[in-house]
Design a protein around this motif. Structure first.
Motif, PDB file in Angstrom:
ATOM      1  N   LEU A  47       0.837  -1.202   0.000  1.00  0.00           N
ATOM      2  CA  LEU A  47       0.000   0.000   0.000  1.00  0.00           C
ATOM      3  C   LEU A  47       0.874   1.254   0.000  1.00  0.00           C
ATOM      4  CD1 LEU A  47      -2.749   1.381   0.157  1.00  0.00           C
ATOM      5  CD2 LEU A  47      -2.625   1.136   2.648  1.00  0.00           C
ATOM      6  N   ALA A  48       1.915   1.254   0.808  1.00  0.00           N
ATOM      7  CA  ALA A  48       2.837   2.399   0.838  1.00  0.00           C
ATOM      8  C   ALA A  48       3.529   2.566  -0.510  1.00  0.00           C
ATOM      9  CB  ALA A  48       3.861   2.228   1.957  1.00  0.00           C
ATOM     10  N   THR A  49       3.895   1.453  -1.133  1.00  0.00           N
ATOM     11  CA  THR A  49       4.505   1.513  -2.462  1.00  0.00           C
ATOM     12  C   THR A  49       3.535   2.129  -3.465  1.00  0.00           C
ATOM     13  OG1 THR A  49       5.873  -0.425  -1.991  1.00  0.00           O
ATOM     14  CG2 THR A  49       5.551   0.126  -4.309  1.00  0.00           C
ATOM     15  N   SER A  50       2.281   1.708  -3.426  1.00  0.00           N
ATOM     16  CA  SER A  50       1.257   2.282  -4.309  1.00  0.00           C
ATOM     17  C   SER A  50       1.151   3.784  -4.099  1.00  0.00           C
ATOM     18  CB  SER A  50      -0.116   1.651  -4.039  1.00  0.00           C
ATOM     19  OG  SER A  50      -0.119   0.297  -4.334  1.00  0.00           O
ATOM     20  N   ASP A  51       1.154   4.184  -2.856  1.00  0.00           N
ATOM     21  CA  ASP A  51       1.060   5.614  -2.556  1.00  0.00           C
ATOM     22  C   ASP A  51       2.252   6.388  -3.120  1.00  0.00           C
ATOM     23  OD1 ASP A  51      -1.362   5.282  -1.266  1.00  0.00           O
ATOM     24  OD2 ASP A  51      -0.486   5.270   0.747  1.00  0.00           O
ATOM     25  N   ALA A  52       3.442   5.811  -3.018  1.00  0.00           N
ATOM     26  CA  ALA A  52       4.630   6.475  -3.565  1.00  0.00           C
ATOM     27  C   ALA A  52       4.515   6.614  -5.077  1.00  0.00           C
ATOM     28  CB  ALA A  52       5.889   5.699  -3.193  1.00  0.00           C
ATOM     29  N   TRP A  53       4.104   5.531  -5.763  1.00  0.00           N
ATOM     30  CA  TRP A  53       3.957   5.620  -7.219  1.00  0.00           C
ATOM     31  C   TRP A  53       2.894   6.646  -7.586  1.00  0.00           C
ATOM     32  CZ3 TRP A  53       8.308   3.951  -7.746  1.00  0.00           C
ATOM     33  CH2 TRP A  53       8.760   2.652  -7.566  1.00  0.00           C
ATOM     34  N   ARG A  54       1.811   6.685  -6.818  1.00  0.00           N
ATOM     35  CA  ARG A  54       0.731   7.637  -7.090  1.00  0.00           C
ATOM     36  C   ARG A  54       1.232   9.078  -6.909  1.00  0.00           C
ATOM     37  NH1 ARG A  54      -2.521   5.120  -4.199  1.00  0.00           N
ATOM     38  NH2 ARG A  54      -3.413   3.832  -5.815  1.00  0.00           N
ATOM     39  N   THR A  55       2.007   9.306  -5.858  1.00  0.00           N
ATOM     40  CA  THR A  55       2.559  10.645  -5.622  1.00  0.00           C
ATOM     41  C   THR A  55       3.495  11.044  -6.757  1.00  0.00           C
ATOM     42  OG1 THR A  55       2.362  10.465  -3.226  1.00  0.00           O
ATOM     43  CG2 THR A  55       4.042  11.987  -4.062  1.00  0.00           C
ATOM     44  N   LEU A  56       4.388  10.130  -7.126  1.00  0.00           N
ATOM     45  CA  LEU A  56       5.321  10.430  -8.218  1.00  0.00           C
ATOM     46  C   LEU A  56       4.580  10.635  -9.534  1.00  0.00           C
ATOM     47  CD1 LEU A  56       8.197   7.990  -7.272  1.00  0.00           C
ATOM     48  CD2 LEU A  56       8.294  10.499  -7.240  1.00  0.00           C
ATOM     49  N   ARG A  57       3.501   9.899  -9.741  1.00  0.00           N
ATOM     50  CA  ARG A  57       2.719  10.067 -10.973  1.00  0.00           C
ATOM     51  C   ARG A  57       2.128  11.467 -11.042  1.00  0.00           C
ATOM     52  NH1 ARG A  57       0.915  11.318 -14.945  1.00  0.00           N
ATOM     53  NH2 ARG A  57      -0.233  10.100 -16.494  1.00  0.00           N
ATOM     54  N   ARG A  58       1.642  11.965  -9.900  1.00  0.00           N
ATOM     55  CA  ARG A  58       1.128  13.344  -9.873  1.00  0.00           C
ATOM     56  C   ARG A  58       2.233  14.338 -10.197  1.00  0.00           C
ATOM     57  NH1 ARG A  58      -1.224  12.316  -4.707  1.00  0.00           N
ATOM     58  NH2 ARG A  58      -3.004  11.032  -5.150  1.00  0.00           N
ATOM     59  N   LEU A  59       3.403  14.108  -9.636  1.00  0.00           N
ATOM     60  CA  LEU A  59       4.533  15.007  -9.892  1.00  0.00           C
ATOM     61  C   LEU A  59       4.991  14.937 -11.344  1.00  0.00           C
ATOM     62  CD1 LEU A  59       6.631  14.476  -6.635  1.00  0.00           C
ATOM     63  CD2 LEU A  59       5.143  16.414  -7.217  1.00  0.00           C
ATOM     64  N   ALA A  60       4.802  13.782 -11.989  1.00  0.00           N
ATOM     65  CA  ALA A  60       5.216  13.620 -13.386  1.00  0.00           C
ATOM     66  C   ALA A  60       4.456  14.562 -14.312  1.00  0.00           C
ATOM     67  CB  ALA A  60       5.014  12.168 -13.835  1.00  0.00           C
ATOM     68  N   GLU A  61       3.303  15.021 -13.879  1.00  0.00           N
ATOM     69  CA  GLU A  61       2.519  15.949 -14.703  1.00  0.00           C
ATOM     70  C   GLU A  61       3.251  17.274 -14.906  1.00  0.00           C
ATOM     71  OE1 GLU A  61      -1.387  16.143 -12.982  1.00  0.00           O
ATOM     72  OE2 GLU A  61      -1.618  13.964 -13.103  1.00  0.00           O
ATOM     73  N   THR A  62       4.150  17.608 -13.976  1.00  0.00           N
ATOM     74  CA  THR A  62       4.869  18.884 -14.086  1.00  0.00           C
ATOM     75  C   THR A  62       6.385  18.719 -14.062  1.00  0.00           C
ATOM     76  OG1 THR A  62       4.736  19.207 -11.688  1.00  0.00           O
ATOM     77  CG2 THR A  62       2.983  20.200 -13.039  1.00  0.00           C
ATOM     78  N   ASP A  63       6.870  17.496 -13.907  1.00  0.00           N
ATOM     79  CA  ASP A  63       8.311  17.261 -13.832  1.00  0.00           C
ATOM     80  C   ASP A  63       8.716  16.294 -14.944  1.00  0.00           C
ATOM     81  OD1 ASP A  63      10.957  16.532 -13.183  1.00  0.00           O
ATOM     82  OD2 ASP A  63      10.577  16.728 -11.028  1.00  0.00           O
ATOM     83  N   GLY A  64       9.361  16.822 -15.959  1.00  0.00           N
ATOM     84  CA  GLY A  64       9.744  16.033 -17.119  1.00  0.00           C
ATOM     85  C   GLY A  64      10.786  14.965 -16.842  1.00  0.00           C
ATOM     86  N   ARG A  65      11.393  14.989 -15.665  1.00  0.00           N
ATOM     87  CA  ARG A  65      12.369  13.951 -15.322  1.00  0.00           C
ATOM     88  C   ARG A  65      11.696  12.641 -14.957  1.00  0.00           C
ATOM     89  NH1 ARG A  65      15.371  16.927 -10.543  1.00  0.00           N
ATOM     90  NH2 ARG A  65      13.182  17.238 -10.054  1.00  0.00           N
ATOM     91  N   LEU A  66      10.404  12.683 -14.703  1.00  0.00           N
ATOM     92  CA  LEU A  66       9.646  11.492 -14.312  1.00  0.00           C
ATOM     93  C   LEU A  66       8.899  10.931 -15.514  1.00  0.00           C
ATOM     94  CD1 LEU A  66       8.312  12.838 -10.919  1.00  0.00           C
ATOM     95  CD2 LEU A  66       9.932  10.964 -11.224  1.00  0.00           C
ATOM     96  N   ASP A  67       8.944   9.621 -15.670  1.00  0.00           N
ATOM     97  CA  ASP A  67       8.301   8.919 -16.775  1.00  0.00           C
ATOM     98  C   ASP A  67       6.902   8.481 -16.340  1.00  0.00           C
ATOM     99  OD1 ASP A  67       7.427   7.080 -18.684  1.00  0.00           O
ATOM    100  OD2 ASP A  67       9.388   6.137 -18.900  1.00  0.00           O
ATOM    101  N   ALA A  68       5.891   9.182 -16.831  1.00  0.00           N
ATOM    102  CA  ALA A  68       4.510   8.910 -16.434  1.00  0.00           C
ATOM    103  C   ALA A  68       4.078   7.489 -16.809  1.00  0.00           C
ATOM    104  CB  ALA A  68       3.571   9.936 -17.066  1.00  0.00           C
ATOM    105  N   ARG A  69       4.469   7.004 -17.980  1.00  0.00           N
ATOM    106  CA  ARG A  69       4.068   5.654 -18.393  1.00  0.00           C
ATOM    107  C   ARG A  69       4.687   4.596 -17.488  1.00  0.00           C
ATOM    108  NH1 ARG A  69       4.897   5.452 -24.683  1.00  0.00           N
ATOM    109  NH2 ARG A  69       5.548   3.392 -24.030  1.00  0.00           N
ATOM    110  N   LEU A  70       5.948   4.776 -17.140  1.00  0.00           N
ATOM    111  CA  LEU A  70       6.592   3.846 -16.202  1.00  0.00           C
ATOM    112  C   LEU A  70       5.842   3.835 -14.874  1.00  0.00           C
ATOM    113  CD1 LEU A  70       8.969   2.035 -15.183  1.00  0.00           C
ATOM    114  CD2 LEU A  70      10.083   4.174 -14.493  1.00  0.00           C
TER     115      LEU A  70
END
Length: 178
Positions: free
Chosen positions: A125-148
């Protein structure tokens, strides 16, 4: 936008050094948790390898290690250094968690498997939350791969469902023996 922490200690959001510092703390905390989840999953998979849950737990352990590798890759992409002391603390906490009393001192109790499966559910569950948080950040941070991140989140959600089923089976097995 002002990226400096406010007087009350909260961050104003946006981008810049304050955001990167907070993200570094957040990711290192999750990295420590990922190491603990991987260790716990490997231990439980070994203990239950001869049971019907064994194959699923071995897959979970493998995928947890892959997630840890993905998180390390994301941290590299973001320029976040690994804080080894947090990894050591996470691993120590995971090992200390194995010392809990489950009604037996020397041998493995049937309750141990249930408690460890529940701990794994919390870790996933914590892992899911981390991926979800990073996914939100990917919307404005080009260093993050949204598809990954979408793929990692989907896998974590699938694992949550698998662990829920393993817990249901373990409840029946644990308390049928009692």
């Amino acid at each position: 936008m002002n990226d400096r922490p406010q007087a009350n200690g909260t961050d104003t959001g946006g981008s810049g050094p304050a955001r990167d510092r907070l993200l570094g703390i957040y990711l290192n905390d999750h990295l420590a948790g990922a190491a603990a989840v991987t260790d716990r999953a490997r231990s439980l998979a070994a203990a239950l390898s001869e049971t019907p849950s064994g194959p699923a737990l071995h897959a979970l352990a493998r995928e947890s290690a892959e997630d840890r590798g993905s998180l390390l890759g994301i941290m590299r992409a973001l320029g976040v250094p690994v804080r080894r002391h947090k990894l050591a603390l996470g691993r120590t906490a995971e090992r200390l968690g194995r010392l809990k009393s489950n009604g037996r001192l020397v041998s493995r109790s049937p309750l141990t498997s249930l408690v460890e499966l529940e701990a794994l559910r919390l870790g996933v569950l914590a892992t899911s939350d981390a991926w979800r948080t990073l996914r939100r950040l990917a919307e404005t941070d080009g260093r993050l791969d949204a598809r990954l991140l979408d793929g990692l989140l989907a896998r974590a959600e699938r694992r949550q469902a698998e662990l829920e089923e393993l817990c249901r089976r373990q409840v029946t097995e644990t308390f049928a023996r009692a």
